[in-house]
Motif scaffolding. Structure first.
Motif, short mmCIF file in Angstrom:
data_model
loop_
_atom_site.label_atom_id
_atom_site.label_comp_id
_atom_site.label_asym_id
_atom_site.label_seq_id
_atom_site.Cartn_x
_atom_site.Cartn_y
_atom_site.Cartn_z
N TYR A 10 0.82 -1.21 0.00
CA TYR A 10 0.00 0.00 0.00
C TYR A 10 0.86 1.27 0.00
CZ TYR A 10 -3.73 3.14 1.73
OH TYR A 10 -4.64 4.15 1.89
N THR A 11 1.80 1.36 0.93
CA THR A 11 2.62 2.56 1.06
C THR A 11 3.57 2.71 -0.12
OG1 THR A 11 2.48 2.46 3.46
CG2 THR A 11 4.28 3.75 2.53
N ALA A 14 1.86 4.08 -3.14
CA ALA A 14 1.60 5.52 -3.01
C ALA A 14 2.87 6.31 -3.32
CB ALA A 14 1.10 5.84 -1.61
N SER A 67 10.00 -2.28 1.91
CA SER A 67 8.71 -2.20 2.58
C SER A 67 8.27 -3.55 3.14
CB SER A 67 7.65 -1.67 1.61
OG SER A 67 6.41 -1.51 2.23
N LEU A 96 11.42 1.03 5.57
CA LEU A 96 10.20 1.38 6.29
C LEU A 96 10.07 0.51 7.53
CD1 LEU A 96 7.61 1.88 3.40
CD2 LEU A 96 9.25 3.52 4.39
N LEU A 149 7.33 4.50 10.99
CA LEU A 149 5.98 4.94 10.68
C LEU A 149 5.02 4.67 11.83
CD1 LEU A 149 5.72 3.42 7.08
CD2 LEU A 149 6.80 5.58 7.77
N ILE A 152 -0.86 3.82 9.64
CA ILE A 152 -1.04 4.31 8.28
C ILE A 152 -2.51 4.28 7.89
CG2 ILE A 152 -0.41 3.95 5.86
CD1 ILE A 152 2.07 2.40 6.94
N VAL A 183 -1.00 8.17 4.12
CA VAL A 183 -0.04 7.54 3.21
C VAL A 183 0.59 8.55 2.27
CG1 VAL A 183 -1.75 6.92 1.44
CG2 VAL A 183 0.30 5.50 1.75
N ASP A 184 -0.14 9.60 1.89
CA ASP A 184 0.44 10.62 1.01
C ASP A 184 1.52 11.42 1.72
OD1 ASP A 184 -1.27 9.79 -0.95
OD2 ASP A 184 -2.62 11.51 -0.83
N ILE A 186 3.49 10.12 4.01
CA ILE A 186 4.67 9.23 3.99
C ILE A 186 5.41 9.40 2.67
CG2 ILE A 186 5.50 6.85 4.07
CD1 ILE A 186 3.01 6.12 5.65
N ALA A 187 4.67 9.39 1.57
CA ALA A 187 5.28 9.52 0.24
C ALA A 187 6.05 10.83 0.12
CB ALA A 187 4.21 9.42 -0.83
#
Length: 288
Positions: A10-11, A14, A67, A96, A149, A152, A183-184, A186-187
């Motif tokens: 998922y992350t 993104a 990840s 991560l 993290l 999320i 999540v955005d 994190i990106a």
């Protein structure tokens, strides 16, 4: 710039969407998922140490993101591809991890200088993987970064989903708070690190406001125009051992370093901005 990801979840997806990569590739565990991602323009490979196309994508990568979680044998990317990573073109490597490595701090504020004290087996494995990646970076002269993290959330993975499915719960444990991160955001933090690499850096990636979990569910319910689930005392709640262990750690996590050093400005500084944006995008209707 070319990216290679161990664990196209998922992350990571993104992160791929957030930047104009000239080529994005990585690994998955299932061949069916690899096919779906390839249809979307990501060169996904089933995890296999002998895949020639995978090895070529890894060799040519300018940046590598890890990840996938570690297991009892260690980090699978390091176990199977350490020498290939050392021989790659990558000048930036990101791992991560989780703020679970800090353990419990009784609700106190912590930052990257706080000693780690993992309480769960999974957090212990994560910290072991952190150390292994940082050691590799020192030995091969590459800029390895660890990103710890918090919880999320984002499109398709948020409080609206539980409300729509009837699984949302408001479990109340007095004084309990959790941080979250969209999540955005994190990106955008990973992208900022790409522009300002610092070998051996460790960053907490989290929002501004640690909050009780029941407040997040109640806020989502108000936006959705539905009744929130009733509050249930933690002592009376029926929970799996894993879920119950989640409440055994209580801490407030500072994000000052990503702001001061990387210049990160969160798009969603609290859960309210994140849920507002998700609701405006029709998230509750999609989850239903």
């Amino acid at each position: 710039m070319r990216l290679f990801v161990f664990g196209l979840g998922y992350t990571a997806q993104a992160f791929i969407r957030s930047a104009p990569w000239t080529h994005a590739a990585g690994t998955v565990r299932e061949a069916g998922k690899a096919q779906r991602l390839r249809a979307g323009g990501i060169a996904a490979h089933a995890f296999a140490e002998s895949d020639a196309d995978l090895l070529e994508d890894l060799r040519r990568a300018d940046a590598i993101l890890i990840s996938a979680p570690p297991d009892a044998e260690g980090d699978p990317a390091l176990t199977g591809f350490k020498d290939r990573i050392a021989a790659s073109d990558a000048s930036w490597i990101g791992y991560l991890s989780t703020t679970g490595v800090y353990g419990d701090h009784g609700g106190a504020w912590i930052d990257e200088t706080t000693p780690v004290a993992p309480q769960s087996r999974s957090s212990g494995l994560r910290h072991g993987a952190e150390l292994a990646w940082l050691d590799l970076g020192q030995r091969i002269g590459r800029a390895v970064h660890v990103f710890r993290l918090t919880g999320i959330y984002g499109p398709g993975r948020n409080a609206f989903t539980g409300l729509a499915q009837g699984t949302a719960r408001r479990i109340v444990k007095p004084g309990q708070v959790f941080n979250r991160i969209h999540v955005d955001d994190i990106a955008s933090t990973l992208a900022a690190s790409l522009l300002r690499p610092r070998p051996g850096a460790v960053y907490n990636v989290t929002d501004d406001e640690p909050a009780p979990p029941q407040d997040v569910v109640a806020y989502a319910a108000r936006l959705a125009g539905v009744e929130p689930p009733p509050e249930v005392a933690f002592e009376e709640a029926r929970m799996s051992p894993t879920a119950r262990s989640f409440y055994a750690e209580n801490k407030r996590i500072s994000n000052r370093l990503i702001k001061d050093e990387l210049g990160v400005r969160l798009r969603f500084p609290t859960y309210r901005e994140g849920l507002d944006a998700l609701h405006a995008a029709g998230e509750y209707g999609q989850a239903a």
